[in-house]
Design an enzyme around this catalytic site. Structure first.
Site, PDB file in Angstrom:
ATOM      1  N   ASP A  48      99.390 -62.002  88.719  1.00  0.00           N
ATOM      2  CA  ASP A  48      99.609 -61.115  89.869  1.00  0.00           C
ATOM      3  C   ASP A  48     100.243 -59.796  89.433  1.00  0.00           C
ATOM      4  O   ASP A  48     101.300 -59.787  88.779  1.00  0.00           O
ATOM      5  CB  ASP A  48     100.542 -61.777  90.881  1.00  0.00           C
ATOM      6  CG  ASP A  48      99.963 -63.041  91.490  1.00  0.00           C
ATOM      7  OD1 ASP A  48      98.925 -63.512  91.009  1.00  0.00           O
ATOM      8  OD2 ASP A  48     100.574 -63.567  92.442  1.00  0.00           O
ATOM      9  N   GLU A 266      97.826 -65.046 100.901  1.00  0.00           N
ATOM     10  CA  GLU A 266      98.722 -64.553  99.862  1.00  0.00           C
ATOM     11  C   GLU A 266      98.727 -63.025  99.776  1.00  0.00           C
ATOM     12  O   GLU A 266      97.760 -62.355 100.143  1.00  0.00           O
ATOM     13  CB  GLU A 266      98.321 -65.153  98.518  1.00  0.00           C
ATOM     14  CG  GLU A 266      98.420 -66.680  98.505  1.00  0.00           C
ATOM     15  CD  GLU A 266      98.552 -67.236  97.103  1.00  0.00           C
ATOM     16  OE1 GLU A 266      99.684 -67.571  96.731  1.00  0.00           O
ATOM     17  OE2 GLU A 266      97.530 -67.333  96.394  1.00  0.00           O
TER      18      GLU A 266
END
Length: 431
Positions: A48, A266
């Site tokens: 990420d 998310e």
């Protein structure tokens, strides 16, 4: 808090009807990713990733440098174990092509949690606010999964002939925790026979229409019945700062929920284009509720204001899907505006699985687990957006982040889209 925020806002819904129509199309299917000649870092797995941004959402430039923040773990660790040791590290670049490792954002043992999960980063009048998710608790003997939204405030960026540095001292504080009324707590989740709860991924946003300051995040709505579908209760949460202080927040009702559809929405984030608000969230194939069939993909919704109502893009919400023969090749997509386009970054995840699931990967020999994990920045995708429709029409290099002033030529090979009569149309139709 303003009277407007005290009112209950009608919540937008991602419904089972929307999800029942999810299909890959030429407009929403990403190209195959092949391993790059070299990774951003040989020392660390990277996944990420986000960028240092100004209050208006633009990517910050400090003396010509842009800064990327990535979840990371030692590349000697099995890829499937990387979340157990996740730390935020930063990289910097002058051209958006070559990235140089800067170091960990926080000194070891200083941040809350036993590990750091995703967040965002703000440069406000020279001060860095590094938002993150504190997973577990510092010095815990065994890993736990409580999640709190935190910030390290007070960082500074300096440059010299050797490159760039981010330094403290950092003032860490817990900004938000689930309240059990608007957002499900860990204890509430444990009373249900379903997936693990979520309360993470803070993302700073200043609304250009109102100049009001918000923090988006991933959460779950509380549930009060035993229906197994209800345990799939993902939502996109939001908090408000009445003064604009980047470290002072009051929680609001969720912007959107996916009850009975998906448990994890998310890294939610918003891109404003032509007066419309594009709300994006990545999600997984395995977090869809029974009876729903989705993909590891970027999903999106559009509205005329931050608080909606939101409608799914492309009728179903699907914006970028991994291809059928490489269903886990990328994840954690992040969209941002560039000129007339929206660009989308992600990380290179698992490839060359030949039909294996992610659960199957853990049973492969360790050498094969390493070989089949990318662990670096993926190619940047180019999206054309018109109203409630999007299409992928090209891609840039691995981890490529163009300068704001840098114009992009049309792709060498424009991705063709099918017209209603079955012919191929290269002019983009209504785009």
């Amino acid at each position: 808090m303003s009277r407007r925020h005290e009112q209950r806002i009608p919540r937008s819904k991602w419904t089972r009807d929307h999800a029942s129509r999810l299909r890959r199309t030429p407009d929403t299917t990403a190209p195959i990713i092949y391993p790059p000649e070299r990774r951003i870092s040989d020392e660390y797995h990277l996944w990420d990733t986000w960028f240092l941004r100004e209050r208006d959402g633009s990517i910050a430039e400090v003396d010509g440098y842009r800064i990327a923040f990535s979840l990371s773990a030692s590349s000697s660790l099995l890829p499937g174990k990387r979340h157990d040791e996740a730390r935020i590290r930063y990289f910097y670049s002058t051209d958006g092509r070559e990235w140089t490792y800067g170091g960990p954002v926080f000194p070891e043992g200083e941040a809350f949690g036993s590990r750091q999960w995703a967040g965002s980063a703000l440069l406000d009048d020279g001060t860095v606010y590094a938002y993150y998710t504190a997973a577990g608790h510092r010095d815990e003997p065994e890993l736990t999964y409580e999640q709190r939204i935190c910030v390290g405030a007070g960082g500074t960026v300096s440059t010299d002939g050797d490159g760039l540095r981010i330094d403290g001292p950092w003032d860490h504080s817990v900004l938000l925790e689930p309240d059990g009324e608007r957002y499900q707590t860990q204890e509430q989740s444990m009373r249900q026979d379903g997936p693990i709860y979520t309360f993470r991924d803070p993302w700073f946003f200043e609304d250009p229409e109102t100049e009001e300051t918000y923090l988006l995040f991933e959460g779950n709505t509380p549930i009060d019945d035993p229906d197994p579908e209800r345990t799939y209760n993902g939502c996109i949460g939001i908090a408000y700062s009445e003064t604009g202080d980047p470290a002072d927040w009051a929680v609001l009702d969720p912007l959107l929920d996916a009850e009975r559809v998906n448990q994890e929405l998310e890294r939610p984030h918003v891109v404003v284009r032509n007066g419309r608000y594009y709300l994006f969230t990545p999600s997984h194939q395995h977090t869809f509720a029974p009876g729903c069939s989705g993909f590891d993909a970027l999903y999106g919704f559009v509205a005329d204001s931050l608080f909606g109502p939101y409608e799914p893009l492309n009728e179903t919400g699907l914006v970028v899907a991994n291809p059928e023969n490489a269903p886990f090749q990328a994840y954690s997509w992040l969209a941002f505006g560039h000129g007339d386009e929206i660009l989308v970054t992600s990380f290179f995840n698992y490839f060359d699985l030949n039909g294996l699931s992610l659960d199957d990967v853990a049973f492969l020999p360790e050498a094969e687990q390493f070989r089949r994990f990318g662990g670096t920045y993926a190619p940047t995708l180019r999206l054309q957006v018109a109203g409630d429709r999007t299409r992928i029409w090209g891609e840039l290099g691995y981890g490529r982040i163009p300068l704001e002033r840098e114009s992009l030529a049309a792709p060498d090979r424009v991705r063709y889209r099918a017209t209603d009569d079955g012919d191929e149309d290269s002019d983009g139709g209504d785009y």
